[in-house]
Structure formats: C-alpha cells, structure tokens
Write a protein that holds these residues in place. Structure first.
Motif, PDB file in Angstrom:
ATOM      1  N   ALA A 106       0.837  -1.198   0.000  1.00 25.07           N
ATOM      2  CA  ALA A 106       0.000   0.000   0.000  1.00 25.07           C
ATOM      3  C   ALA A 106       0.875   1.253   0.000  1.00 25.07           C
ATOM      4  O   ALA A 106       0.573   2.231  -0.693  1.00 25.07           O
ATOM      5  CB  ALA A 106      -0.933  -0.004   1.210  1.00 25.07           C
ATOM      6  N   ILE A 107       1.972   1.209   0.763  1.00 26.71           N
ATOM      7  CA  ILE A 107       2.871   2.370   0.816  1.00 26.71           C
ATOM      8  C   ILE A 107       3.513   2.608  -0.551  1.00 26.71           C
ATOM      9  O   ILE A 107       3.553   3.730  -1.055  1.00 26.71           O
ATOM     10  CB  ILE A 107       3.958   2.157   1.894  1.00 26.71           C
ATOM     11  N   VAL A 108       3.996   1.517  -1.155  1.00 24.03           N
ATOM     12  CA  VAL A 108       4.584   1.631  -2.490  1.00 24.03           C
ATOM     13  C   VAL A 108       3.559   2.209  -3.456  1.00 24.03           C
ATOM     14  O   VAL A 108       3.849   3.074  -4.278  1.00 24.03           O
ATOM     15  CB  VAL A 108       5.057   0.243  -2.977  1.00 24.03           C
ATOM     16  N   ASN A 109       2.334   1.738  -3.311  1.00 23.92           N
ATOM     17  CA  ASN A 109       1.286   2.195  -4.201  1.00 23.92           C
ATOM     18  C   ASN A 109       0.957   3.668  -3.984  1.00 23.92           C
ATOM     19  O   ASN A 109       0.831   4.439  -4.942  1.00 23.92           O
ATOM     20  CB  ASN A 109       0.045   1.336  -3.987  1.00 23.92           C
ATOM     21  N   LEU A 110       0.862   4.070  -2.728  1.00 25.79           N
ATOM     22  CA  LEU A 110       0.601   5.486  -2.432  1.00 25.79           C
ATOM     23  C   LEU A 110       1.691   6.365  -3.038  1.00 25.79           C
ATOM     24  O   LEU A 110       1.427   7.443  -3.554  1.00 25.79           O
ATOM     25  CB  LEU A 110       0.560   5.723  -0.918  1.00 25.79           C
ATOM     26  N   GLY A 112       3.248   5.815  -5.643  1.00 28.45           N
ATOM     27  CA  GLY A 112       3.202   5.803  -7.100  1.00 28.45           C
ATOM     28  C   GLY A 112       1.938   6.409  -7.702  1.00 28.45           C
ATOM     29  O   GLY A 112       1.873   6.606  -8.901  1.00 28.45           O
ATOM     30  N   VAL A 113       0.955   6.709  -6.868  1.00 26.41           N
ATOM     31  CA  VAL A 113      -0.282   7.282  -7.413  1.00 26.41           C
ATOM     32  C   VAL A 113       0.029   8.648  -8.032  1.00 26.41           C
ATOM     33  O   VAL A 113       0.683   9.472  -7.403  1.00 26.41           O
ATOM     34  CB  VAL A 113      -1.341   7.440  -6.298  1.00 26.41           C
ATOM     35  N   PRO A 114      -0.404   8.892  -9.261  1.00 25.48           N
ATOM     36  CA  PRO A 114      -0.128  10.172  -9.911  1.00 25.48           C
ATOM     37  C   PRO A 114      -0.690  11.340  -9.096  1.00 25.48           C
ATOM     38  O   PRO A 114      -1.761  11.223  -8.497  1.00 25.48           O
ATOM     39  CB  PRO A 114      -0.864  10.062 -11.248  1.00 25.48           C
ATOM     40  N   SER A 115       0.044  12.440  -9.101  1.00 24.18           N
ATOM     41  CA  SER A 115      -0.364  13.562  -8.258  1.00 24.18           C
ATOM     42  C   SER A 115      -1.753  14.073  -8.634  1.00 24.18           C
ATOM     43  O   SER A 115      -2.517  14.506  -7.771  1.00 24.18           O
ATOM     44  CB  SER A 115       0.669  14.683  -8.336  1.00 24.18           C
ATOM     45  N   VAL A 116      -2.098  14.002  -9.911  1.00 24.83           N
ATOM     46  CA  VAL A 116      -3.406  14.514 -10.309  1.00 24.83           C
ATOM     47  C   VAL A 116      -4.529  13.616  -9.793  1.00 24.83           C
ATOM     48  O   VAL A 116      -5.644  14.070  -9.518  1.00 24.83           O
ATOM     49  CB  VAL A 116      -3.496  14.692 -11.846  1.00 24.83           C
ATOM     50  N   VAL A 117      -4.211  12.330  -9.616  1.00 23.93           N
ATOM     51  CA  VAL A 117      -5.210  11.425  -9.037  1.00 23.93           C
ATOM     52  C   VAL A 117      -5.437  11.777  -7.560  1.00 23.93           C
ATOM     53  O   VAL A 117      -6.562  11.692  -7.063  1.00 23.93           O
ATOM     54  CB  VAL A 117      -4.784   9.955  -9.213  1.00 23.93           C
ATOM     55  N   TYR A 118      -4.360  12.211  -6.881  1.00 25.50           N
ATOM     56  CA  TYR A 118      -4.564  12.735  -5.524  1.00 25.50           C
ATOM     57  C   TYR A 118      -5.515  13.919  -5.550  1.00 25.50           C
ATOM     58  O   TYR A 118      -6.338  14.103  -4.656  1.00 25.50           O
ATOM     59  CB  TYR A 118      -3.230  13.149  -4.886  1.00 25.50           C
TER      60      TYR A 118
ATOM     61  N   VAL C  24      -5.241   3.893   0.478  1.00 29.54           N
ATOM     62  CA  VAL C  24      -5.306   3.324  -0.875  1.00 29.54           C
ATOM     63  C   VAL C  24      -6.750   2.939  -1.193  1.00 29.54           C
ATOM     64  O   VAL C  24      -7.267   3.242  -2.275  1.00 29.54           O
ATOM     65  CB  VAL C  24      -4.379   2.097  -1.010  1.00 29.54           C
ATOM     66  N   ASN C 276       3.638  -0.257 -10.349  1.00 31.45           N
ATOM     67  CA  ASN C 276       4.325  -0.256  -9.063  1.00 31.45           C
ATOM     68  C   ASN C 276       4.376  -1.647  -8.432  1.00 31.45           C
ATOM     69  O   ASN C 276       5.346  -2.011  -7.782  1.00 31.45           O
ATOM     70  CB  ASN C 276       3.658   0.725  -8.097  1.00 31.45           C
TER      71      ASN C 276
END
Lengths: 284, 253, 290
Positions: A106-110, A112-118, C24, C276
């Motif tokens: 989950a940390i790796v995924n967070l 990697g989430v694109p900033s615009v998706v945030y 997530v 990822n």
C-alpha cells in the motif's frame, strides 16, 4: 594484444557513460543557473511582501508564499503523527506476515499514485463528500495523504537503524514496550525522522496537481482568514502566470520560480546538513 | 522442599529457539547472596539461561520454554508481572551499553520509567547507585556529560549502577568483562565481590579464571546441558565429570 | 492508569500502521464512486476505445482513446530517451566515478528530483519548446517530442537512484573475483555486476515509467494538448493526466464530463498500480535471492 583491445573498449565505454551522466547533470545546472540569473532581477522586498496587482502582471507574490506556508504546515500537522506512528508500527510491532506485506504494498502504491489522481481523490473525499469546499483544510489533507509514504519510509528506516541493544537495555530496566519506544528508540531516530519530514515538506510545497481542485485560488489578493478559505500557492501561481494570463513579464515568472525553487532547495539543504551533522555526531 | 536460602529455583527448564534446543532440562538453584559463575564454551546455553531469568528472551518470537523458574518461590511466568520482574532482576550486558544520553539520565532511566520524577529523589538515587558501583568519584563532576565519553570500564560500571538504581535483588552479568582490559576487569570484579553482600549475582563468563576468582559456586554448561554445578573450589580442583575437567584443563593448559 | 494510556497509544499505532491500506482503499473507492457514474450513460468500451474526446459538444463524446494513446506516446518517447541515459548515469555514478565526483553528480541528480514539475514545465515552455520548433521547423514546439524530452528528465532521477541502490547491493566479492581473474573493470560491470543487479534495474525502469505516466503539470504545459489520435512525435498530443488537470476546473459537478474525468482517474490509478506492483515484486525477488 587482446588485453589492449579490452582496455581500449573500456576507455570508450566509460567515456560514453560519462557523457550520459553529463547529459543529466549539465541541464540541471543550466536550469538552476537560468532561474537564478533571470529571477533575481525582480527579487526584492516588494516582490516578496506585496499583493499582486494589475491582474497579476505587477506587484508581488506575498499571498502565494503565505498560502504555500499554510499548506505545508497543514500537511505536516496531519501527515507527521500518522506517518511516524505508522513507521513505529512497522518497525516495532509488525511481524513478517501477510498484513505487513500488504501495508508495504500500500505504501509503495501510495508513493506511485499520480499527483493529479490525488487531486481527484481530494476533490471527491474532502471537498465534496466531507463538504470542506475548496479550502486550505482540504488541500492540506490531500497533500498529507500524498506525502505519507515519504514520511513513513524515512521514519521506519530511522527507527530500524536504532541499535537493538537500546531496546534490550530499556526492557531490562523494567520499561514497558511503549516506554521503550518513547524513551529509548524514538529520541535516537529523531534526526532521520526530521530529514524525512523536511523532504516531504518540500514535496508538498512544490506540487501543483493535488491542489488544483482542492484549494488553489487563481487570483486572491488578500490573505486567507481561516482553514476553510481558498488560498493562492506558489506552484499554482507559477502555472497561472506562465499559461493562463497573457502578457506577464517573463521576469515575474522566473522570479516566482526562483522563490519556489529556493524554498525547496533550501529545505533539502537543511535536510542534508541535519543528516550529516547527526551522522558525524552519532556514537553507536 | 522449601528452602528460603534458595533465591532462584530452576526446575526442568528446557528452552528452544525456532525449535532448536538451547537449554535441556536444567535443574538447579541459586543461593541468596552468592555469586554463581556459569562457564562453558560458546553456544552452550549460558546466555540463553541468563535471558530467561529476566524474561528478555520473550522479545524473540522464536523463543519457547517449558519447565519452571521460581524467584522468591514465585513462578516468573505465571506469578510475576514481567516489568516488576525485570526491576527485581537487573542485567549487565556483554558489551558496555550506555544509552547515548547523559550519565545522569542513564541512571535515572529505570526510576523515571517507574514513575519517579522528583528531581531530588532522582539525584539521591543516582548518587547512591554510582557509589555502590564505585563510579561516584570518577563521575560526580560530569553527570551531565554524555555517557559515551566514559571509558569502556567506566561504562560497564555505569551499567551496573544503572541496574542498582532500581534496587534489584538479583543481578545478571553476561560476560561483563569481555571487552575490557585487565585493570578495568579487576575493578568490576571488586565491585561484584562487594555487591554480593546485598544482592544475588549470576555471572556468565567465557573466562574460567574469572569464574574461579569471584564465584562461590560454578555451573558448567555444555551444548545446552547442565553438566555439573558445585562449589567453585571443587569444580576447579576435583570435577566430577570428565567433560568439565576437559573444558577446564583445556583452558588452563 | 498507565496501562490504559498505553492501550490507547498502541491502538493509535496500529490504526496508523494500517492507514496506508485505508488511504489506498479510500482513493480507490472515491475514484469508483464518481467514475462509475459515467457508465450509466456511456459504455465501458465506448469510453476506452472511443476515438473522439469532445466533452463540451452537444451531445458530449467521451472516448479517451486519443488520451490513452497520447499518454502512451509520450511515455514511450520518454522511456526511450531516459532509460539508456539513466542506466548509463547510474553505472557511471555507482561503479566508475571517483568518490568526490560521485558525491557531486549524485547531488546534481537529487537536485533534479527536487525541482517541482511545474518549474521544469515552465523552463521547458520557455526554452525547450522554442528550440524544438526551430530545429525541426515546426508550426509549434508544443509537441509529443517536447513532452517526451521533458518527461525523460523527470524520470531520470528515479531510474538513477534506484538502479544505483541495486548496483550497491551487489556484493564486493563478485567484483573482486572477476577482477582477480584478469577482467577489466568494464568487463566486470557488464558480465558480473549488471546481471546480478538485473531485477533492481528492471524495478528502476518500471518506477521511472510509473513516474512518467503520472506526471501532470509539465506535460500539460508543453505537449500542446490536442485531443487527437497521435500520428507523429512532431504533433501536439494530450495525455490523460493533462486532461484531468486542465478540464476539472471547468466542469459542472455531477455532469458526465465530471464523471468521465474521474473515470480517467480510475484508468490512471489502475495503470500505476500494476506498474508499481511489478516494480516492487522485482525488488523483493532480489531481496529474497541475495
């Protein structure tokens, strides 16, 4: 003879590897040099402390600087406690099991989430669902989720680098688990945690996409009064100046870029200094 | 059989790590106010035994035990609160292990965690403990300095003082002199002889000479087995078991 | 009392521990919550493979194929540029450069990573874009090519730093053994070090690609943002990220356009999730082996 060929081949290859390295490093130096040389011409007290005027074509960038400070502060208020506690869980409590592996993923995924998706996430959860509106609160929360992996990873590393002996000594003196973490582990991990906090701070200060729909104000020549106000921010201001407003003096744009880069590089330098200072002082 | 002189009783104690036995069915006792030396080659279960007494082994999830350990006739796993147990049973580690904080704070660490925050009371405790560990004269003027600035021998005496600050009844020494020079070692040994008047001491050591110098009784461990336990004199002069003799003579000769 | 306090603290620690999972899931749920609304009106196939993105025409046409392809084109271009240079740079910094030079070069690469994408986008807009226009005699410099070059630079720090870690993880003994048998340094690097670090290198490249796909501001500023199916690197393209960033401010909350932007978010989230995941798996594979 054969060895001679191998030596020659090595020389040629190393030369090209060196060239490739220069292809990264030289542009970086150029970019920084251009920003400094062209931005510094507008950099003065008024630019830093005055409101923008004439549709942002004149005046200063004060509200954008203040807005960025508010956002960064808000981000750290939310992200630091959760991030540090999360690192404590991973370093001191978790066992090698499926749950830990899922948390790590989950940390790796967070990360990697694109900033615009945030940005979308912040809009959906904080702005609309929780009805915070486009506000400093919503923007800070969005940025906080985004920098969480940075803080967790740095803090976890810092905690794990504290020698096992410290924990054993503490336990052997009758301390409980939390006392041990609080008094024998955490203080000695603080420099590393601080470094991570500063890095995440500079990340939050520089991001644009997550604040686009959650807080950023296009043109707001006054300071925000509460956490439910919109605010200007340096990165978004630079975006607006360079693409949304026609006929803005290029120097003004470079000046804004210089202030933003200055803040971020400054913060990174502080992190480096802290790291090397404590590494030199470290006695274990 | 209740014998009030027996501070610690070990009954059928077996310890395994990840299924591998580290201590096999040990039965013996530790007398009040004695120094019990524990000798044996590496991996013979000495340190494992020591860390069972203050339940430090609990920290390792692979650790399992069976049998009973009684301190003051009370089972350490069933009757003792683990934190109270660790205050009662102090430990000095193999390498000097001061925390990288001031000398004062090292000594105050245990009492503070125990809820003592009165400055005057802490100062008293620090002074008493340092005196009891024969470090007061050397350290009294530098209490606020980092403990890391002390020499190795001083650090080890600081660690002794740190356990004394909790007013323990038993002190475990895990090869306390393994990293020290002969003079520092002698000082630690002097301290131990003095301490046994008030406390019960267990000394794990690789150095059979040291065991002979300070122990009242000595236990010899080999491959997780308690081979022999007897008066120090007897162990070193007329051991009953061939293996004990082999180990000791190997060391001596 | 103290027991109670510790119980509360440890509860907080555990909740924080699983916070990453919660976030997530929250991201996923809120993307789905808004994004799925679109598919009451528009079919999934029509959305993903529709060739026309005219969100404000009447009726709106919400096919994101041009945007997906736009993202893929600039990502492909950026990969082609950044992987060889990034890998070469990592080898130079990790294996060849003398100590003092290594520190300087590393600082340079870290500096690049620290510069916000908006600043790089701005610099690209005022320097790179005119340059591309001039060199290739184009009507505009806002092209897929400019975007690819820009993104390549943004991917390089990721590639270099992760690959350098992978090189550092190769045990010294491997190198010494090879050199002792008479191999040159380069032969050692090529035959021993690089193969041993291969899974780390793959992870580095994957994470670099992940960074490129998700990059928003810089691409939006310099790729020209024409929502057409790209045919050449010398034309403007529009990426998925840029579409969301540029249009969200202009949509009406609750409109199909609004939902469609969230649906694009789902696509982006899914792509980066997979990338990822793969990167992390190849990193873990390495750890398991060493």
């Amino acid at each position: 003879m054969k060895l001679g060929n191998a030596k020659l081949e090595e020389k040629v290859v190393f030369f090209f590897l060196f060239l490739s390295t220069l292809m990264i490093v030289v542009p970086v130096v150029l970019v920084i040099a251009v920003i400094i040389s062209r931005g510094s011409s507008v950099l003065n007290w008024e630019f830093l402390t005055a409101m923008p005027r004439s549709g942002m074509r004149a005046g200063g960038i004060f509200p954008a600087i203040v807005g960025t400070f508010y956002l960064v502060a808000g981000t750290l208020i939310f992200a630091l406690p959760i991030g540090i506690f999360s690192a404590i869980y991973l370093s001191e409590y978790s066992k090698r099991n499926l749950l830990t592996r899922i948390i790590e993923l989950a940390i790796v995924n967070l990360a990697g989430v694109p900033s615009v998706v945030y940005g979308l996430f912040g809009l959906g959860l904080f702005v609309v669902f929780l009805k915070f509106g486009a506000s400093i609160l919503a923007g800070s929360l969005t940025l906080a989720v985004m920098v969480l992996p940075v803080i967790i990873t740095a803090s976890r590393e810092a905690l794990q680098s504290v020698p096992k002996t410290f924990r054993e000594v503490s336990y052997s003196l009758g301390a409980t688990k939390w006392q041990t973490i609080r008094h024998a582990v955490l203080p000695h991990a603080l420099p590393g945690i601080l470094t991570g906090a500063i890095l995440s701070l500079s990340r939050a200060a520089g991001e644009t996409a997550p604040i686009l729909f959650t807080v950023a104000a296009f043109y707001l020549p006054r300071l925000p009064k509460s956490v439910f106000d919109q605010a200007m921010a340096l990165p978004y201001h630079l975006y607006v100046l360079s693409t949304q407003v026609p006929n803005v003096r290029l120097e003004l744009q470079y000046g804004t870029a210089l202030v933003l880069v200055g803040l971020i590089v400054g913060a990174n330098l502080i992190a480096v200094v802290i790291r090397s200072y404590f590494r030199a002082k470290k006695q274990w | 059989m209740v014998n009030t002189d027996q501070k610690i009783q070990i009954q059928n104690l077996t310890v395994t790590y990840a299924g591998v036995p580290a201590l096999k069915n040990a039965n013996f006792f530790v007398q009040e106010n004695e120094i019990l030396g524990i000798i044996g080659p590496a991996n013979s279960g000495k340190t494992t035994f020591l860390r069972t007494l203050n339940r430090l082994n609990d920290l390792d999830p692979r650790y399992q035990y069976s049998g009973e350990v009684l301190i003051d006739q009370k089972d350490i796993y069933r009757k003792w609160n683990v934190f109270e147990l660790r205050k009662k049973v102090g430990m000095v580690f193999a390498l000097p292990s001061p925390l990288p904080i001031s000398i004062f704070e090292n000594l105050a660490y245990g009492p503070r965690r125990d809820g003592i925050s009165n400055r005057k009371r802490l100062e008293e405790i620090v002074e008493q403990s340092l005196k009891a560990a024969f470090l007061w004269d050397e350290a009294k003027d530098r209490l606020q300095e980092s403990a890391m600035k002390l020499s190795g021998g001083q650090q080890q005496r600081l660690c002794i003082a740190r356990t004394l600050a909790l007013e323990p009844e038993v002190i475990l020494f895990d090869e306390p002199c393994s990293g020290l020079d002969p003079i520092s070692t002698a000082k630690i040994e002097d301290a131990m002889r003095e301490l046994k008047k008030k406390y019960t001491l267990i000394l794990v050591t690789n150095n059979t000479k040291q065991a002979a110098r300070v122990s009242d009784r000595v236990a010899f461990f080999l491959m997780g087995e308690l081979v022999e336990i007897d008066q120090a004199q007897k162990i070193f002069t007329i051991p009953k078991d061939k293996r004990t003799e082999g180990y000791i003579s190997g060391r001596y000769g | 009392m103290r027991k109670y306090y510790e119980f509360v603290v440890e509860g907080l620690i555990f909740i924080s521990g699983i916070a990453s999972i919660i976030f997530v899931l929250l991201i996923f749920i809120f993307l789905l919550k808004e994004g799925l609304m679109l598919f009451r009106q528009v079919g999934v196939f029509e959305f993903l493979f529709g060739e026309h993105w005219y969100p404000i025409s009447e009726p709106p046409r919400l096919g994101i194929l041009p945007l997906i392809l736009g993202s893929l084109w600039v990502t492909f271009g950026a990969t082609v540029i950044s992987v060889p240079i990034g890998v070469a740079c990592a080898i130079y910094i990790g294996e060849i450069a003398p100590g003092w030079l290594r520190e300087i070069l590393k600082a340079g690469v870290e500096l690049l990573a620290a510069i916000p994408s908006i600043v790089l986008g701005f610099i690209g807009l005022v320097t790179l874009v005119p340059l591309v226009k001039k060199i290739f005699h184009l009507p505009t410099g806002l092209t897929a090519l400019s975007g690819s070059i820009m993104l390549a630079f943004m991917a390089m720090p990721t590639i270099v730093s992760i690959m350098e870690d992978a090189l550092n993880a190769v045990p010294r003994g491997y190198r010494e053994g090879s050199v002792a048998m008479g191999a040159t340094k380069w032969q050692t690097i090529r035959r021993i070090v690089l193969p041993s670090a291969s899974s780390g290198i793959i992870a580095a490249v994957m994470l670099g690609i992940g960074r490129v796909i998700g990059e928003t501001m810089a691409v939006m500023m310099i790729t020209g943002n024409a929502a057409m199916i790209p045919k050449s690197f010398f034309q403007p393209v529009r990426t998925m990220t840029a579409t969301i960033a540029a249009e969200m401010g202009e949509t009406v909350q609750g409109s199909d356009h609004y939902f469609a932007l969230f649906a694009i978010g789902i696509v982006l989230f899914a792509i980066t999730f997979v990338v990822n995941l793969f990167a992390d798996m190849s990193l873990h594979q390495k750890q398991a082996r060493v």
